[in-house]
Design an enzyme around this catalytic site. Structure first.
Site, PDB file in Angstrom:
ATOM      1  N   GLY A 125      35.705  53.033  38.870  1.00 53.82           N
ATOM      2  CA  GLY A 125      34.438  52.969  39.593  1.00 53.82           C
ATOM      3  C   GLY A 125      33.685  51.683  39.287  1.00 53.82           C
ATOM      4  O   GLY A 125      32.941  51.603  38.302  1.00 53.82           O
ATOM      5  N   THR A 133      30.670  42.827  46.444  1.00 56.25           N
ATOM      6  CA  THR A 133      31.446  41.921  45.603  1.00 56.25           C
ATOM      7  C   THR A 133      30.645  41.367  44.418  1.00 56.25           C
ATOM      8  O   THR A 133      31.217  40.909  43.439  1.00 56.25           O
ATOM      9  CB  THR A 133      31.907  40.739  46.497  1.00 56.25           C
ATOM     10  OG1 THR A 133      32.641  41.280  47.586  1.00 56.25           O
ATOM     11  CG2 THR A 133      32.764  39.772  45.757  1.00 56.25           C
ATOM     12  N   GLU A 247      46.090  43.541  37.627  1.00 53.36           N
ATOM     13  CA  GLU A 247      45.896  44.177  38.936  1.00 53.36           C
ATOM     14  C   GLU A 247      46.333  43.242  40.063  1.00 53.36           C
ATOM     15  O   GLU A 247      47.051  43.639  40.979  1.00 53.36           O
ATOM     16  CB  GLU A 247      44.421  44.542  39.094  1.00 53.36           C
ATOM     17  CG  GLU A 247      44.103  45.271  40.366  1.00 53.36           C
ATOM     18  CD  GLU A 247      42.615  45.554  40.493  1.00 53.36           C
ATOM     19  OE1 GLU A 247      42.235  46.725  40.538  1.00 53.36           O
ATOM     20  OE2 GLU A 247      41.807  44.575  40.540  1.00 53.36           O
TER      21      GLU A 247
HETATM   22  C1  LIG Z   1      40.461  51.469  50.848  1.00 49.17           C
HETATM   23  C2  LIG Z   1      39.677  50.823  49.751  1.00 49.17           C
HETATM   24  C3  LIG Z   1      39.890  51.202  48.437  1.00 49.17           C
HETATM   25  C4  LIG Z   1      39.123  50.660  47.408  1.00 49.17           C
HETATM   26  N1  LIG Z   1      39.270  51.126  46.128  1.00 49.17           N
HETATM   27  C5  LIG Z   1      38.383  50.748  45.175  1.00 49.17           C
HETATM   28  C6  LIG Z   1      38.381  51.356  43.886  1.00 49.17           C
HETATM   29  O1  LIG Z   1      39.213  52.235  43.587  1.00 49.17           O
HETATM   30  N2  LIG Z   1      37.419  51.006  42.994  1.00 49.17           N
HETATM   31  C7  LIG Z   1      36.470  50.061  43.293  1.00 49.17           C
HETATM   32  O2  LIG Z   1      35.629  49.787  42.435  1.00 49.17           O
HETATM   33  N3  LIG Z   1      36.453  49.439  44.511  1.00 49.17           N
HETATM   34  C8  LIG Z   1      37.380  49.763  45.442  1.00 49.17           C
HETATM   35  N4  LIG Z   1      37.360  49.173  46.687  1.00 49.17           N
HETATM   36  C9  LIG Z   1      36.322  48.183  46.978  1.00 49.17           C
HETATM   37  C10 LIG Z   1      36.875  46.777  47.179  1.00 49.17           C
HETATM   38  O3  LIG Z   1      37.207  46.222  45.937  1.00 49.17           O
HETATM   39  C11 LIG Z   1      35.811  46.001  47.931  1.00 49.17           C
HETATM   40  O4  LIG Z   1      35.739  46.538  49.259  1.00 49.17           O
HETATM   41  C12 LIG Z   1      36.103  44.529  47.991  1.00 49.17           C
HETATM   42  O5  LIG Z   1      36.041  43.975  46.692  1.00 49.17           O
HETATM   43  C13 LIG Z   1      35.102  43.804  48.895  1.00 49.17           C
HETATM   44  O6  LIG Z   1      33.787  44.201  48.588  1.00 49.17           O
HETATM   45  P1  LIG Z   1      32.786  44.768  49.710  1.00 49.17           P
HETATM   46  O7  LIG Z   1      33.542  45.718  50.557  1.00 49.17           O
HETATM   47  O8  LIG Z   1      31.584  45.270  49.047  1.00 49.17           O
HETATM   48  O9  LIG Z   1      32.472  43.520  50.593  1.00 49.17           O
HETATM   49  P2  LIG Z   1      31.138  42.596  50.540  1.00 49.17           P
HETATM   50  O10 LIG Z   1      30.882  42.139  49.138  1.00 49.17           O
HETATM   51  O11 LIG Z   1      30.056  43.305  51.269  1.00 49.17           O
HETATM   52  O12 LIG Z   1      31.648  41.371  51.393  1.00 49.17           O
HETATM   53  C14 LIG Z   1      31.925  41.460  52.803  1.00 49.17           C
HETATM   54  C15 LIG Z   1      32.736  40.241  53.209  1.00 49.17           C
HETATM   55  O13 LIG Z   1      31.978  39.058  52.908  1.00 49.17           O
HETATM   56  C16 LIG Z   1      32.723  38.207  52.068  1.00 49.17           C
HETATM   57  N5  LIG Z   1      31.803  37.543  51.114  1.00 49.17           N
HETATM   58  C17 LIG Z   1      30.877  38.124  50.320  1.00 49.17           C
HETATM   59  N6  LIG Z   1      30.241  37.191  49.601  1.00 49.17           N
HETATM   60  C18 LIG Z   1      30.790  35.996  49.930  1.00 49.17           C
HETATM   61  C19 LIG Z   1      30.585  34.647  49.515  1.00 49.17           C
HETATM   62  N7  LIG Z   1      29.659  34.332  48.592  1.00 49.17           N
HETATM   63  N8  LIG Z   1      31.327  33.679  50.074  1.00 49.17           N
HETATM   64  C20 LIG Z   1      32.262  33.968  51.016  1.00 49.17           C
HETATM   65  N9  LIG Z   1      32.508  35.226  51.448  1.00 49.17           N
HETATM   66  C21 LIG Z   1      31.791  36.207  50.912  1.00 49.17           C
HETATM   67  C22 LIG Z   1      33.726  39.086  51.356  1.00 49.17           C
HETATM   68  O14 LIG Z   1      34.858  38.338  50.956  1.00 49.17           O
HETATM   69  C23 LIG Z   1      34.050  40.118  52.418  1.00 49.17           C
HETATM   70  O15 LIG Z   1      35.066  39.638  53.256  1.00 49.17           O
HETATM   71  C24 LIG Z   1      38.164  49.670  47.722  1.00 49.17           C
HETATM   72  C25 LIG Z   1      37.975  49.257  49.055  1.00 49.17           C
HETATM   73  C26 LIG Z   1      38.703  49.824  50.069  1.00 49.17           C
HETATM   74  C27 LIG Z   1      38.455  49.396  51.489  1.00 49.17           C
END
Ligand SMILES: Cc1cc2nc3c(=O)[nH]c(=O)nc-3n(C[C@H](O)[C@H](O)[C@H](O)COP(=O)(O)OP(=O)(O)OC[C@H]3O[C@@H](n4cnc5c(N)ncnc54)[C@H](O)[C@@H]3O)c2cc1C
Length: 389
Positions: A125, A133, A247
């Site tokens: 989590g 991110t 990972e």
């Molecule tokens: C099916 C699935 C399983 C997952 N499993 C887990 C899990 O078990 N545990 C866990 O903790 N997380 C998990 N995740 C979360 C996953 O790690 C995040 O979705 C991923 O890291 C992207 O974060 P976000 O979705 O919050 O995107 P956001 O941070 O909202 O970003 C959206 C988009 O904007 C881009 N972006 C953001 N900031 C910048 C920047 N400064 N410059 C350029 N581009 C930028 C990102 O690259 C992304 O493409 C899972 C996600 C999915 C979809």
């Protein structure tokens, strides 16, 4: 293409054993799970029974004490066989945080159970809806109360938590405004879900485009004892980062497996499908994209292997592990698209498994770390370009 051209011969005993296990889980099995959004329990059990999920756990704690390269071979073969390791891959590497930073007492308490499969540590989590991110901005907070903590907050995309006994949880223990570096003041806890489910932890499944058992997790006044904290208070971000190279390499290996599956499927189909009285694979418009995807996946595989070798010899490998994940996720997506295009309309039919694998492999350009964040890491930390955020 002859099958042997996309076989790899390192760790051939392991690869043969994984391939033979996977034969028991053909396309129909995965299609049905996908259709019903069911956890592939039987597949995970078979991998557990065969010891494959415990390869990275040292022998002293009941595992087989092998390296990341053997673990990569296992995950690659799973994906190359058309199966999906995402239901349990985390069982391989999440325990690394416990192994590297846990106390001897914690390791003795949990690792043998994780190795035997009696205890499932599948859930991690970290991500939160409000911070995405930007991990150091997470809001989940563990407040010191007496000799333990009370945790409140919310996680999103916490995968496999419904199928896990333990969850590794990242929470703030000092508010961001009160620390000198934003990476400080975060701590890692090992939450026992058997005790805390519906007693502080509530899980809500998220319906997604793939069968991934992912959820939202709500944490309300969850009490944890001090001995559930891993390592020092406030150093959790570093512990989580430490686990990320493993990972990235392992996910990279899964992507290579996917790419090889797609390329094999595309090649076989291109040889056999006749349109205009000739195999479609006789047309360079069909051949070249497959050949290019093949070259890209072989190049990405070299980076996965380089990162694995550095990791296993204890060398720094952040740059290589990130590039491995980036290149392998791009290669598997390219191969998926080419495979779909080669199949024309039939690529959309469930029974070919292509549309399912196409959806599944797309995840890896977003999770567990998105492509942009890897590029940003390379730009800033490897090439020395100005920090962008
Ligand atoms: C099916 C699935 C399983 C997952 N499993 C887990 C899990 O078990 N545990 C866990 O903790 N997380 C998990 N995740 C979360 C996953 O790690 C995040 O979705 C991923 O890291 C992207 O974060 P976000 O979705 O919050 O995107 P956001 O941070 O909202 O970003 C959206 C988009 O904007 C881009 N972006 C953001 N900031 C910048 C920047 N400064 N410059 C350029 N581009 C930028 C990102 O690259 C992304 O493409 C899972 C996600 C999915 C979809």
């Amino acid at each position: 293409m002859a099958e042997s051209q996309i076989q790899t011969d390192d760790f051939s005993d392991i690869r043969d054993a994984v391939r033979s296990l996977c034969q028991g889980f053909p396309g129909e099995y995965w299609r049905e799970k996908d259709r019903n959004r069911e956890y592939p329990r039987e597949f995970v059990q078979a991998l557990t029974d065969s010891g494959f999920l415990a390869v990275l756990i040292p022998e002293a704690y009941g595992g087989s004490g092998l390296g990341i390269r053997e673990a990569s071979a296992i995950l690659e073969e799973i994906h190359k066989s058309g199966c999906n390791g995402a239901a349990c891959h985390a069982q391989m590497y999440i325990m690394g945080t416990l192994l590297r930073h846990g106390s001897e007492e914690q390791k003795k308490k949990y690792l043998p159970g994780i190795a035997s499969g009696a205890l499932r540590l599948q859930a991690f989590g970290v991500t939160e809806p409000g911070s995405g991110t930007d991990t150091t901005s997470i809001r989940t907070f563990a407040k010191k109360v007496g000799d333990g903590y009370v945790i409140n907050g919310q996680k999103v995309w916490t995968s496999r938590v419904e199928h896990s006994d333990l969850m590794l949880l990242l929470a703030r223990t000092t508010p961001k405004e009160e620390v000198s570096k934003r990476t400080e003041g975060l701590s890692v806890f090992l939450v026992d879900l058997r005790e805390s489910l519906n007693r502080g932890v509530t899980i809500r499944p998220i319906s997604t485009m793939i069968n991934h058992a992912t959820t939202e997790v709500f944490i309300d006044d969850l009490k944890v004892s001090e001995d559930q904290r891993i390592g020092e208070e406030g150093k959790g971000f570093r512990y989580i980062l430490d686990g990320m190279n493993a990972e990235r390499i392992l996910i990279g290996a899964e992507c290579i497996g996917d790419a090889r599956w797609f390329i094999q499927k595309a090649t076989d189909y291109a040889k056999n499908r006749e349109v205009f009285n000739r195999p479609i694979g006789q047309n360079q418009g069909i051949q070249f994209p497959i050949a290019r995807a093949y070259a890209q996946s072989e190049a990405a595989d070299l980076m996965v292997r380089k990162a694995g070798e550095l990791f296993d010899s204890g060398e720094p490998c952040g740059k290589e592990a990130n590039m491995a994940k980036l290149l392998a996720a791009d290669a598997s997506w390219e191969a998926a698209d080419v495979c779909m295009q080669t199949h024309g309309g039939f690529g959309f039919a469930e029974e070919y498994d292509i549309e399912r694998k196409f959806r599944e492999t797309r995840l890896y350009r977003i999770a567990p770390v998105s492509t942009n964040l890897i590029l940003s890491y390379l730009a800033e930390h490897v090439l020395g370009l100005p920090r962008s955020f």
